[in-house]
Enzyme design. Structure first.
Site, short mmCIF file in Angstrom:
data_model
loop_
_atom_site.label_atom_id
_atom_site.label_comp_id
_atom_site.label_asym_id
_atom_site.label_seq_id
_atom_site.Cartn_x
_atom_site.Cartn_y
_atom_site.Cartn_z
N HIS A 157 2.66 14.22 -36.30
CA HIS A 157 3.36 13.64 -35.16
C HIS A 157 2.62 14.05 -33.89
O HIS A 157 3.08 14.88 -33.11
CB HIS A 157 4.82 14.12 -35.12
CG HIS A 157 5.70 13.30 -34.23
ND1 HIS A 157 6.91 12.77 -34.65
CD2 HIS A 157 5.56 12.92 -32.95
CE1 HIS A 157 7.47 12.10 -33.65
NE2 HIS A 157 6.66 12.19 -32.60
N ARG A 171 14.98 14.53 -40.08
CA ARG A 171 13.54 14.22 -40.06
C ARG A 171 12.85 15.16 -39.07
O ARG A 171 13.23 15.22 -37.90
CB ARG A 171 13.32 12.76 -39.66
CG ARG A 171 11.85 12.39 -39.61
CD ARG A 171 11.61 10.98 -39.08
NE ARG A 171 10.17 10.81 -38.87
CZ ARG A 171 9.62 10.11 -37.89
NH1 ARG A 171 10.39 9.48 -37.01
NH2 ARG A 171 8.31 10.02 -37.78
N GLU A 189 13.30 6.05 -35.95
CA GLU A 189 13.62 6.51 -34.60
C GLU A 189 14.31 5.40 -33.83
O GLU A 189 13.89 4.25 -33.89
CB GLU A 189 12.37 6.92 -33.80
CG GLU A 189 11.79 8.27 -34.13
CD GLU A 189 10.63 8.62 -33.21
OE1 GLU A 189 10.64 8.18 -32.02
OE2 GLU A 189 9.72 9.32 -33.66
N ASN A 239 9.90 2.77 -35.93
CA ASN A 239 10.57 3.27 -34.74
C ASN A 239 10.73 2.12 -33.76
O ASN A 239 9.80 1.34 -33.56
CB ASN A 239 9.75 4.38 -34.08
CG ASN A 239 9.49 5.55 -35.00
OD1 ASN A 239 10.14 5.71 -36.03
ND2 ASN A 239 8.53 6.39 -34.64
N HIS A 288 -2.33 23.11 -21.07
CA HIS A 288 -2.87 24.35 -20.49
C HIS A 288 -4.07 24.10 -19.61
O HIS A 288 -4.31 24.86 -18.65
CB HIS A 288 -3.23 25.32 -21.61
CG HIS A 288 -2.05 25.81 -22.39
ND1 HIS A 288 -2.13 26.20 -23.71
CD2 HIS A 288 -0.75 25.94 -22.05
CE1 HIS A 288 -0.93 26.57 -24.14
NE2 HIS A 288 -0.08 26.40 -23.14
N ASN A 308 3.14 9.39 -37.65
CA ASN A 308 4.14 8.81 -36.78
C ASN A 308 3.50 8.06 -35.63
O ASN A 308 2.75 8.63 -34.85
CB ASN A 308 5.05 9.91 -36.20
CG ASN A 308 6.14 9.33 -35.32
OD1 ASN A 308 7.11 8.78 -35.81
ND2 ASN A 308 5.98 9.45 -34.00
N GLU A 309 3.76 6.77 -35.56
CA GLU A 309 3.34 5.91 -34.45
C GLU A 309 1.83 5.90 -34.22
O GLU A 309 1.32 6.37 -33.19
CB GLU A 309 4.08 6.30 -33.17
CG GLU A 309 5.58 6.13 -33.28
CD GLU A 309 6.33 6.39 -31.99
OE1 GLU A 309 7.45 5.88 -31.86
OE2 GLU A 309 5.80 7.10 -31.12
N GLN A 350 7.41 19.15 -29.84
CA GLN A 350 8.46 18.91 -28.86
C GLN A 350 9.60 19.91 -28.91
O GLN A 350 10.33 20.06 -27.93
CB GLN A 350 9.00 17.48 -29.03
CG GLN A 350 7.97 16.42 -28.73
CD GLN A 350 8.52 15.02 -28.90
OE1 GLN A 350 8.41 14.44 -29.96
NE2 GLN A 350 9.10 14.48 -27.84
N ASP A 396 5.24 25.34 -24.74
CA ASP A 396 4.97 26.69 -25.24
C ASP A 396 6.20 27.31 -25.89
O ASP A 396 6.10 28.01 -26.89
CB ASP A 396 4.50 27.59 -24.10
CG ASP A 396 3.08 27.27 -23.63
OD1 ASP A 396 2.48 26.32 -24.17
OD2 ASP A 396 2.58 27.97 -22.74
N TYR A 445 12.72 1.03 -29.88
CA TYR A 445 13.56 1.39 -28.74
C TYR A 445 13.88 0.21 -27.83
O TYR A 445 14.93 0.19 -27.20
CB TYR A 445 12.86 2.46 -27.90
CG TYR A 445 12.75 3.81 -28.57
CD1 TYR A 445 13.70 4.80 -28.34
CD2 TYR A 445 11.69 4.10 -29.42
CE1 TYR A 445 13.61 6.04 -28.95
CE2 TYR A 445 11.59 5.34 -30.03
CZ TYR A 445 12.55 6.31 -29.80
OH TYR A 445 12.46 7.54 -30.41
#
Length: 494
Positions: free
Chosen positions: A140, A95, A393, A325, A57, A184-185, A37, A70, A327
């Site tokens: 991740h 992190r 998170e 995590n 892509h 992660n997740e 990311q 990219d 939200y």
């Protein structure tokens, strides 16, 4: 949510306050990012192709705004600037995740990329030089494409590839890294195999969903045991797996059916990956319902795989802290006449939201309900004997404005819920992580949603960084160890 609404929320919270709590002196505040990311440099210095490189892509139309990672935030080149932003926040930790394909282009450990290994050495050293603790996520979401071509997480052999990848990370970084997240997740990773949701964007339905999750749990167990046997005595680090999920509340808190339905939903969502680690196997309700559903569908076996006795021993007890995590939350019921409710056909529940809960306009799934975080921590406390908990998170997505009052309101509510869980519910909470330090590539949404405390200008070749209002707000919380006097309610359950 408008600025007027945001200010009203803050005003209501601040004037409902009964007392101000402080975070414990050793409480850890930090921010998080993920390799794909933010890094960019997607094929630079020997890095191999991963499943997100491949997806953006070959199928750019799947990304909401047609963009890719990219270049992203160009943190591969600007990592010192990122560390400086974290240092100025006064956070205790940062992190970040390591790109498997940057360490080993194909994902196989017989051919390592020394330039990739050197990059993370520089980042770790820069953090330590600035008195910031590195918390490293091994995986991740960015599996090397070669390993995906072998089947990815639905192939049981992937757990051995992951174990050997972990060995390389422990060997190269474990002398300085004392906090590790293996995966992660895993739930979200599993959706990429099941429902055309995320890379690798497959539609293998519940078979792929549960098999991918099963392999990840075994991979986590193998990495943990490897560390325990070969590295822990000298490196003295801690390891966990970051488990995600909504928290489900009964739509009618007076209804026994709704209370039972909410518990079932939580076991399917969070118990899926917590139970094997803490209790040795999948939740019994999950096993019962999936087995019965598989039988009804005429399947010769359950879509939820079974652990062997050796695998149960491998996985049980493989967490030095409960990393999660979180939200948002949902209301659930077993029967619903609401056509807008989401229906889970396996666990048999309908999910909806309270219309009074504020929403994020660019991220409609992100509904503000801090009460859910507090109740989640109490649930973890009761379910798993109050383990050390680490919120790895939590954050808010908006349209990228610098005057991000909605984000401040969101963070304030969730920090307050954390204070309540610590002081009123006696939950053992170690730390709180904001997602994210930077605006970044948000997977299928591209750059259409912004989660950063720091704005990144993706139209500028220099990827200029500009701290937002929330950056200043969070810095004040980190520095003082409390929410501003009279700024947050002890009892608010917005």
């Amino acid at each position: 949510m408008t600025k007027i609404t945001s200010l009203l929320v803050i005003f209501i919270i601040s004037h409902a306050n009964a007392m101000d709590y402080k975070f414990p002196n050793d409480f850890m505040f930090g921010t998080a990012t993920a390799a794909y990311q933010i890094e960019g440099g997607w094929n630079e210095d020997g890095k191999g192709e991963n499943i997100w490189d491949h997806l953006v892509h070959t199928r750019p139309e799947l990304i909401k705004d047609g963009t890719n990672g990219d270049i992203a935030c160009d943190s591969y080149h600007k990592y010192k600037e990122d560390v400086a932003l974290a240092k100025n926040l006064n956070v205790k930790f940062y992190r970040f995740s390591i790109s498997w394909a940057r360490i080993a282009p194909s994902g196989v450990m017989n051919k390592l990329n020394q330039k990739g290994i050197a990059y993370y050495n520089r980042l770790i050293d820069e953090l330590i030089k600035n008195n910031i603790i590195p918390i490293v996520t091994m995986y991740h979401w960015d599996l090397p494409q070669y390993l995906q071509d072998l089947g990815g997480w639905v192939n049981p052999i992937m757990s051995d590839y992951f174990k050997e990848y972990a060995r390389v990370l422990f060997t190269n970084y474990g002398d300085r890294v004392k906090w590790w997240i293996t995966i992660n997740e895993p739930l979200e990773i599993s959706t990429g195999y099941a429902f055309n949701a995320l890379a690798p964007y497959l539609h293998l339905n519940n078979t792929g969903y549960y098999l991918a999750g099963h392999t990840q749990l075994i991979a986590h167990g193998k990495a943990y045991r490897l560390y325990e046997e070969k590295f822990k005595s000298t490196q003295q680090g801690k390891i966990s797996i970051s488990i995600s999920g909504l928290f489900f509340l009964p739509k009618n808190p007076e209804s026994v059916d709704d209370i039972n339905t909410a518990e079932r939903a939580n076991q399917f969502d969070r118990g899926w990956f917590s139970h094997p680690v803490y209790k040795g196997d999948y939740p019994s309700i999950m096993r019962q319902w999936i087995d019965e559903k598989s039988k009804e569908e005429g399947s010769p076996w359950s879509t939820l795989p079974k652990f062997t006795e050796d695998e149960i021993k491998l996985i049980k007890g493989t967490s030095d802290f409960y990393a999660f995590n979180h939200y948002s939350s949902r209301l659930v019921t077993q029967e619903s006449g609401d056509p807008d409710s989401y229906y889970n056909s396996i666990a048999n529940y309908y999910a909806s939201v309270d219309e009074s809960w504020p929403k994020s306009s660019p991220a409609p799934w992100l509904i503000t309900a801090p009460v859910g975080l507090r109740k989640l921590m109490v649930w973890i406390k009761n379910e798993y004997d109050n383990p050390p908990m680490f919120i790895t998170e939590n954050g808010f997505g908006d349209n990228g404005q610098l005057d991000d009052l909605d984000r401040i309101s969101y963070i304030k509510g969730y920090l307050n819920a954390t204070l309540q869980a610590i002081h009123e519910d006696n939950c053992n909470v170690l730390g709180f992580t904001i997602w994210s330090l930077l605006d970044n590539f948000e997977w299928m949404d591209g750059y259409a949603i912004h989660f950063g405390l720091v704005k990144v200008d993706f139209n500028d070749p220099e990827r200029t960084r500009t701290p937002k209002a929330s950056y200043t707000f969070f810095k004040n919380v980190v520095t003082t160890g409390q929410l501003t006097t009279n700024s947050c309610s002890k009892t608010s359950e917005l």
